[in-house]
Design an enzyme around this catalytic site. Structure first.
Site, short mmCIF file in Angstrom:
data_model
loop_
_atom_site.label_atom_id
_atom_site.label_comp_id
_atom_site.label_asym_id
_atom_site.label_seq_id
_atom_site.Cartn_x
_atom_site.Cartn_y
_atom_site.Cartn_z
N HIS A 134 -79.67 -23.38 -4.37
CA HIS A 134 -80.20 -23.15 -5.72
C HIS A 134 -80.39 -24.51 -6.37
CE1 HIS A 134 -80.14 -21.89 -9.98
NE2 HIS A 134 -80.37 -20.67 -9.56
N ASP A 211 -70.69 -23.57 -3.77
CA ASP A 211 -71.32 -22.75 -4.80
C ASP A 211 -71.10 -21.29 -4.42
OD1 ASP A 211 -73.04 -21.18 -6.31
OD2 ASP A 211 -74.80 -22.42 -5.99
N GLN A 214 -73.19 -16.42 -5.56
CA GLN A 214 -73.70 -15.22 -4.91
C GLN A 214 -72.69 -14.58 -3.97
OE1 GLN A 214 -76.64 -13.78 -5.57
NE2 GLN A 214 -77.23 -15.35 -7.03
N LYS A 237 -72.64 -12.90 -12.61
CA LYS A 237 -72.98 -12.43 -11.26
C LYS A 237 -71.95 -11.43 -10.75
CE LYS A 237 -76.17 -15.81 -10.72
NZ LYS A 237 -77.63 -15.60 -10.68
N CYS A 375 -85.42 -20.24 -8.27
CA CYS A 375 -84.74 -21.54 -8.43
C CYS A 375 -84.37 -22.13 -7.07
CB CYS A 375 -83.49 -21.41 -9.31
SG CYS A 375 -83.85 -21.02 -11.03
#
Length: 417
Positions: A134, A211, A214, A237, A375
């Protein structure tokens, strides 16, 4: 409604999509005269009543600023706020709440780490990322590289949407100082082998950031087992409110990093001759925090903890399996990203149709998806497309909704055939 019940082996209530959906009032509405089919969970997931009620209760019963109030409401607010931090610590299996920093989300968390590590970077140093990142895990590093003379080096992705481990091994070298890698791709749904990547990086003394934006909606990470140095995720999220997220960082690294912002709360003592910093985690939490949002995030994680997570994962896998089975029913449809280990995310294109047109026509039928570059422009460039349509599923989605999506796509395809 299709029954997605899965046998429960953990003595928790059996997974029942119909019952779950009653916890999410927004799903009961109609859009454009059709029952809402919400398949944009990768962008932002919906909120259960437990979250809405917790935030409402905070504002009705305990709102005050935290930590220094000499009154009952201040004590209540502080207890709720720090209680949420403990919930996040437990969720990530961090060693201490000192290692849990409140941020506005994954983006701010990565910016915090990038700026904190900047003093350690020198000209020619390398920051390893992947082509599937991202923008939030690319641009902050580019900005720091411009300041320090370091370089951002991308690890290649295979045509199927998996990280190219040969590329990774060839790029991980003596100049590598940071590995910043996504746990799960927001475009492809690919689950990266982050434990393996971290182990290889740490063998060379490389600092590692994951990260997890997700990942956390679909499975629970263990930062101590991963042995990552930093792990970031966003509340919205993971079925919590917007405007807040969390950064896990190893205490020794956080202690060595300079503060990201200045102001109240992050100080120990201020004078015109100099200022000293507060202890962790407050050193990185300048200003009045998002108290209600922290409470809401804590409620979201508690809600997830009441579910049978293996059953939830099985239900989500069933959604993705059904979607994959139906791809051939739409002429010209092509899936972008076919990794063997995926969360329920399906990015696709249909020959002769622009992704934005697909999204608009689906919305007319009450179906919400995401379209565009997500993104992730470098990844779009890799696949040679301007963007994709993306359906991202959550445990409150049903097999019937997957069928509705493909029935609608068939109608759209016939319309333009």
């Amino acid at each position: 409604m299709t029954d997605l019940s899965v046998a429960n082996s953990a003595n928790k209530p059996a997974f029942d999509a119909a019952a779950i959906r009653r916890d999410f009032p927004i799903l009961a509405q109609q859009v454009n005269g059709k029952p809402l089919v919400y398949l944009d969970n990768g962008a932002s997931a919906q909120k259960p009543l437990a979250v809405l009620d917790a935030m409402d209760r905070y504002y009705r019963e305990m709102h005050s600023n935290v930590h220094r109030g000499a009154h009952t409401l201040g004590d209540r607010a502080t207890a709720a706020f720090e209680g949420a931090r403990e919930i996040v610590r437990d969720f990530l299996n961090a060693a201490s709440t000192r290692e849990i920093i409140w941020t506005r989300g994954t983006t701010e968390a990565i910016n915090l780490v990038a700026n904190g590590l900047a003093p350690q970077l020198r000209e020619g140093d390398e920051i390893l990322v992947s082509q599937m990142e991202h923008h939030a895990n690319i641009v902050p590093w580019q900005m720091i590289a411009a300041r320090t003379g370091a370089r951002v080096v991308p690890v290649q992705v295979t045509p199927g949407g998996e990280l190219d481990l040969e590329s990774f091994d060839s790029l991980l070298g003596d100049r590598t100082r940071v590995l910043a890698i996504t746990h799960v791709s927001n475009v492809l749904g690919t689950v990266n082998p982050v434990a393996e990547l971290i182990a290889r990086a740490k063998a060379r003394g490389v600092i590692t950031l994951v990260d997890g934006a997700q990942a956390v909606p679909h499975f629970q990470p263990d930062v101590q087992a991963l042995d990552c140095d930093f792990y970031a995720f966003s509340s919205h999220k993971v079925f919590g409110p917007t405007g807040i997220g969390a950064l896990y960082g190893k205490a020794a690294l956080l202690e060595a990093m300079p503060p990201y912002q200045g102001g109240g709360e992050m100080i120990e003592r201020v004078s015109f001759s100099g200022t000293t910093w507060n202890v962790l985690p407050y050193k990185f939490e300048a200003g009045t925090p998002a108290i209600a949002e922290a409470v809401g995030l804590g409620a979201a994680i508690k809600y997830l903890g009441q579910l049978d997570r293996p059953a939830v994962e099985a239900a989500e896998n069933a959604l993705l399996d059904r979607a994959n089975q139906l791809v051939e029913s739409v002429p010209g449809m092509e899936i972008i990203g076919t990794a063997s280990h995926k969360v329920p995310v399906m990015s696709f294109k249909i020959a002769g149709l622009h992704p934005s047109d697909i999204g608009t026509l689906l919305d007319q039928q009450g179906i919400a998806i995401r379209t565009g570059h997500h993104c992730a422009m470098p990844l779009m460039d890799f696949y040679g497309v301007p963007g994709t349509a993306r359906a991202s599923f959550a445990f409150y989605n049903t097999l019937d909704e997957v069928d509705q999506l493909f029935t609608a796509l068939q109608k759209i395809q016939r319309l333009f055939a």
